[in-house]
Enzyme design. Structure first.
Site, PDB file in Angstrom:
ATOM      1  N   ASP A 101      90.592 -40.121 106.944  1.00 25.13           N
ATOM      2  CA  ASP A 101      90.058 -40.386 105.643  1.00 25.13           C
ATOM      3  C   ASP A 101      91.431 -40.533 104.894  1.00 25.13           C
ATOM      4  OD1 ASP A 101      88.707 -40.352 103.319  1.00 25.13           O
ATOM      5  OD2 ASP A 101      87.429 -38.678 103.722  1.00 25.13           O
ATOM      6  N   TRP A 102      91.272 -40.798 103.798  1.00 22.14           N
ATOM      7  CA  TRP A 102      92.340 -41.151 102.692  1.00 22.14           C
ATOM      8  C   TRP A 102      93.024 -40.089 102.060  1.00 22.14           C
ATOM      9  CZ3 TRP A 102      89.736 -44.611 104.658  1.00 22.14           C
ATOM     10  CH2 TRP A 102      89.695 -46.091 104.510  1.00 22.14           C
TER      11      TRP A 102
END
Ligand code: BGC
Length: 735
Positions: free
Chosen positions: A277-278
C-alpha cells in the site's frame, strides 16, 4: 538470449556491471523478443524477459511513483495513484495504476466521465456473482480506455468492525460471500487484459490507527476468516497483484510479514506480485519477507526498493535470486493478465449509457428492503409525497477517499470537520431520487424539504400521503465512524414518523447503522451508496418495478455494546504533531478475540439478537422452502425446493448454513433464484470442504473431522426453515 543472461545481482559491486543490452536494431524485431511468443506460459515469458533486462531495468519495476504527489509528472504518467515507466527497448509498457473497486477514481482530475458502481456492500448485497463480474468488466473497460493497465481494486477485507470507514469499499463479513464477489469483480476487470489487485492483505479491518495497529489473532482462525476470503477471491479472480496493507499482523507489518506471504505464495501457489500500500514500506528488508514492489515512493522516507535494495544485495543481505524473482513476479502478472499482448493507449472517456445500465442493475439488485408494513410498493395514486433530507433533490451519496469516483455533475459538499484533509468532499452522484420519483408519479405533487429543521420537515410530512426520509451517513478512508446517524437524523426521522404514520426511510450509508426509530416507521430500505443510477434504482424499487432482492452482507447491531469490541480500539489516541491524527501515532493492539467467528457467527456464539441479521432482506413476494435432502461423507451436499408462494414474480436468495460439531453455523452456499408466482426450482449446492473444516496450524492443512454436521436452510443467518443433520468423514486438504 542465453548470452544476454548475466549474474547481475550476484556481483559484489552491483550496478558496476551493465550487461545484457540487446542491439537496438534487433530489439524491435519479434524474433528478438521470444517472450512475446504467446504459446509460452506466463512463467516462461516472464523468465525470458527478465533475463534480458539490465539490473537497473529490473530494479525499475520494483517501485512505483505516486504521480498525484509529483510536481513534475514523468512523460506517459497520468495524474493517478501509480506509475512505473516502461522499458521501450524490450517492449515493456508504462504501468499506469488507478484506484479502485467501484470505478476509475478521479485522483484530483476534474471532468472525468467514469461510471461509479454502487458501493462494495451494495454489490455484495446482490448475492449475485454475475453482477460483480459485469461491474468489474465495466469499470475495467473504462480504466483501459483511459490508458490504465492496473486497477487497485478487489477490496476484500472482512467487516469485523461496522464502524470501519472503508467498509463501503469491501464486500461484507462472510469469507465465502466476500471472496466470491471480490473474485468475480477481479475476473471482470482482468477480462479487459489489465491487472487487478486484491487488497488490503490482510486484517486492515479498521482505519483508526491503520499505520500503527497490531492486529492480533489466532493464526488458525485467521486462515478460516480473512485469509480464506482472500484465498477464495484469488482462486476465482487470479489477480496479477496483491496489495499488502499498512497494519501489523501478529507483530509484523503486513508488507514485511513472512508468515502471510508464505500462505499467499507458498501454500496457495499464487504467482503474481505483492505490491505495498502507499506508504506501507519501512525498509528494503521487506523484500526478504516477500514484498515484491514498493508503491507510491513519494510517501516513503526513501525509495527503499531502489538504491538501498541494490546496496543490500551488494552487501549480501538480500540474495540476488530474490530480486530476480521480484521482477519476474511483476512480469508474470503483466503476461498473465494480457497487459503485454494487448497494450493500452491513453484516451478519453465519454459517458456510456450501457455502462450506466450495469451500475443500475447492481444498485437495483443491491437495495435491501428491511421493513415493510404493507406501504411498499408505492401506489401510483398518491396526492402528495414529501421527500425529506439526504439531498434527494440532487443525487445520491458516495464514500470518500482514494476510491472516490466523481462523475461530472456531482454535488460536492464540504466534509465534516476532522475529516482527512485529502478527501475530495462529500460527493453526491448526479442521479436524483426526487426526479426519478416524480417521473413515476406525474399526477402526484412531490415536495422536497432538506430536513435540517425537524419541525419544518414534520410539517411537510403531515400534509402528505407519504413521507420518505433519505437518511445519510458519509464514510471515508482513513477514518472510522460511529453507528449513530450523524446530524441528529434520528431525531428528524422520529419527528417525521410522529407526524405521518406512512413514513418510509431510505438509508444511504457506508455500512450498518443503528435504527432506534424502526418500530415507528412503515418501511425501511437500505440503498447503501447506490452509484451512477442510484436515484433511478431507489425509485424503481419503491414503485415495485423491481422486486427487492438484496440481502444484507453484514449484520446490523442493535447497539455497539453487542460488538466484540464495544469501544473502537485506538480511538482518541493522539498522534504527535505532524502525523495524521487518525491513522498514525503510538502503536496499539486490536485483539480479534472473536477469531473466525466474525459477524453473524459472533451473534450466534454470544446468543445475541441483532437488529437485522446477515442475509436478511424482504421481497414483494413470498417464498417457501421444502424437500430438504442432505448428504454427508467427505463433504456436504444439500438440495431443496424453493417456491414462489406469493402473487408477484420475484427473486430470492435461499442460504445454507452448516455447523460441524459445536461450532457456530457458517454460510456454505446460496443461490439467487428468480421465480414466477407458483414456480418451484430445485437448488443443489455442494459445500467447499474448507467451510466445514477447521485449520490445523500445527500441520498446515484443512481438517474435516468425522462427526455430525447440522444444516440449516433459511432466509438469513439464524433462520432454520429447514433443518437436518448428517455425518462428515474425516479428511485433510492442502492449506
Ligand atoms: C489506499 C489504497 C490505495 C492507495 C493508492 C492508499 O492510501 O489504502 O487502497 O489503492 O492509497 O491510492
Amino acid at each position: 538470449m542465453a548470452s544476454a543472461r548475466r549474474p547481475w545481482f550476484a556481483c559484489t559491486a552491483l550496478g558496476a556491471v551493465v550487461l545484457g543490452a540487446l542491439p537496438a536494431q534487433g530489439a524491435d524485431a519479434p524474433a528478438a523478443r521470444p517472450w512475446m511468443n504467446r504459446s509460452l506460459s506466463p512463467e516462461r515469458r516472464a523468465e525470458l524477459l527478465e533475463a534480458a533486462m539490465t539490473p537497473d531495468e529490473a530494479l525499475s519495476l520494483l517501485h512505483s511513483d505516486f504521480p498525484l504527489m509529483m510536481k513534475v509528472r514523468p512523460p506517459g504518467a497520468l495524474q493517478s495513484a501509480g506509475f512505473i515507466p516502461g522499458i521501450p527497448r524490450l517492449g515493456v509498457p508504462d504501468i499506469r495504476e488507478t484506484d479502485a473497486s467501484l470505478g476509475v477514481a478521479n485522483a484530483g482530475r476534474t471532468e472525468d466521465h467514469a461510471t461509479p458502481l454502487p458501493s462494495g456492500l451494495a454489490l455484495a448485497s446482490t448475492w449475485n456473482p454475475e453482477v460483480a463480474y459485469d461491474g468489474g468488466r465495466m469499470i475495467g473497460s473504462e480504466a483501459r480506455q483511459m490508458g490504465f493497465n492496473v486497477m487497485l481494486a478487489g477490496g476484500v477485507n472482512l467487516v469485523r468492525d461496522p464502524r470501519n470507514g472503508r467498509n463501503f469499499e469491501y464486500v461484507g463479513e462472510d469469507p465465502l460471500l466476500a471472496g466470491t464477489m471480490a473474485g468475480e469483480s477481479i475476473r471482470g476487470i482482468q477480462s479487459n487484459h489489465i491487472v487487478s489487485t486484491t487488497k488490503h492483505f490482510v486484517l486492515n479491518d479498521q482505519e483508526t490507527g491503520r499505520h500503527v495497529l497490531d492486529a492480533v489473532i489466532d493464526p488458525a482462525a485467521l486462515r478460516e476468516s480473512d485469509l480464506l476470503a482472500f484465498q477464495i477471491a484469488i482462486e476465482r479472480g487470479q489477480p496479477g497483484s496483491v496489495m499488502c496493507g499498512y497494519n501489523k499482523i501478529n507483530g509484523a507489518y503486513a508488507c514485511e510479514n513472512a508468515a502471510m506471504f508464505a500462505a499467499l505464495k507458498g501454500d496457495w501457489g499464487w504467482k503474481g506480485w505483492a505490491m505495498s500500500d502507499w506508504g506501507a514500506v519501512h525498509s528494503p528488508g521487506a523484500a526478504l519477507a516477500g514484498l515484491d514492489q514498493e508503491s507510491g515512493v513519494q510517501l516513503d522516507q526513501e525509495v527503499f526498493f531502489g538504491a538501498p535494495l541494490k546496496a543490500a544485495v551488494a552487501a549480501g543481505e538480500i540474495p540476488a535470486a530474490r530480486v530476480h524473482e521480484m521482477a519476474r513476479r511483476v512480469l508474470w502478472g503483466l503476461f498473465a493478465a494480457g497487459v503485454m499482448d494487448h497494450p493500452v493507449t491513453v484516451g478519453a472517456l465519454s459517458p456510456d449509457p450501457a455502462h450506466a445500465a450495469v451500475a443500475r442493475r447492481a444498485a437495483e439488485e443491491g437495495l435491501v428492503l428491511l421493513k415493510n408494513d404493507g406501504i411498499l410498493p408505492l401506489a401510483h395514486g398518491a396526492r402528495r409525497i414529501a421527500l425529506i433530507g439526504g439531498h434527494a433533490d440532487a443525487g445520491v451519496l458516495s464514500g470518500g477517499g482514494s476510491s472516490q469516483v466523481i462523475p461530472a455533475g456531482s454535488l460536492r459538499l464540504p466534509p465534516p470537520p476532522g475529516s482527512p484533509v485529502w478527501v475530495a468532499g462529500m460527493i453526491y452522484h448526479p442521479s436524483s431520487p426526487m426526479k426519478a420519483i416524480q417521473a413515476r408519479a406525474p399526477q402526484t405533487e412531490v415536495t422536497y424539504d432538506d430536513g435540517t429543521i425537524p419541525e419544518r420537515a414534520a410539517a411537510a410530512a403531515r400534509g402528505a400521503d407519504i413521507a420518505v426520509v433519505f437518511a445519510t451517513q458519509w464514510t471515508a478512508e482513513a477514518t472510522d465512524f460511529p453507528l449513530t446517524l450523524p446530524d441528529s437524523q434520528d431525531a428528524l426521522i422520529a419527528a417525521v414518523a410522529a407526524a405521518n404514520p406512512h413514513t418510509i426511510v431510505v438509508l444511504e450509508t457506508g455500512g450498518p447503522v443503528l435504527t432506534p426509530w424502526v418500530d415507528r416507521i412503515a418501511g425501511l430500505v437500505e440503498a447503501w451508496y447506490p452509484g451512477a443510477e442510484g436515484g433511478e434504482a431507489i425509485a424503481a424499487v419503491l414503485f415495485g418495478e423491481v422486486d427487492p432482492s438484496g440481502r444484507l452482507p453484514v449484520t446490523f447491531p442493535k447497539s455497539e455494546a453487542e460488538l466484540p469490541r464495544p469501544g473502537l480500539p485506538g480511538a482518541g489516541v493522539a498522534a504527535p504533531e505532524g502525523l495524521d491524527p487518525k491513522t498514525q501515532g503510538p502503536s496499539f493492539t486490536v485483539n480479534y478475540l472473536e477469531g473466525a467467528d466474525v459477524g453473524y457467527r459472533w451473534y450466534e456464539r454470544t446468543h445475541a439478537q441483532p437488529q437485522f441479521p446477515f442475509g436478511y432482506g424482504l421481497s414483494y413476494t413470498r417464498f417457501r422452502y421444502s424437500n430438504l435432502q442432505v448428504k454427508g461423507g467427505p463433504t456436504l451436499t444439500v438440495s431443496f425446493d424453493v417456491t414462489n408462494v406469493g402473487s408477484r414474480a420475484g427473486a430470492d436468495v435461499p442460504q445454507v448454513y452448516a455447523a460441524p460439531g459445536d461450532r457456530p453455523h457458517r454460510l456454505v452456499g446460496w443461490r439467487k433464484v428468480r421465480l414466477a408466482p407458483g414456480q418451484t426450482e430445485r437448488v443443489t449446492l455442494a459445500a467447499d470442504p474448507r467451510l466445514i473444516a477447521d485449520f490445523d496450524a500445527a500441520q498446515p492443512s484443512w481438517r474435516v473431522s468425522a462427526g455430525p454436521v447440522d444444516v440449516h436452510v433459511g432466509e438469513f443467518a439464524g433462520d432454520a426453515q429447514l433443518q437436518a443433520t448428517t455425518r462428515l468423514e474425516a479428511s485433510r486438504l492442502k492449506p
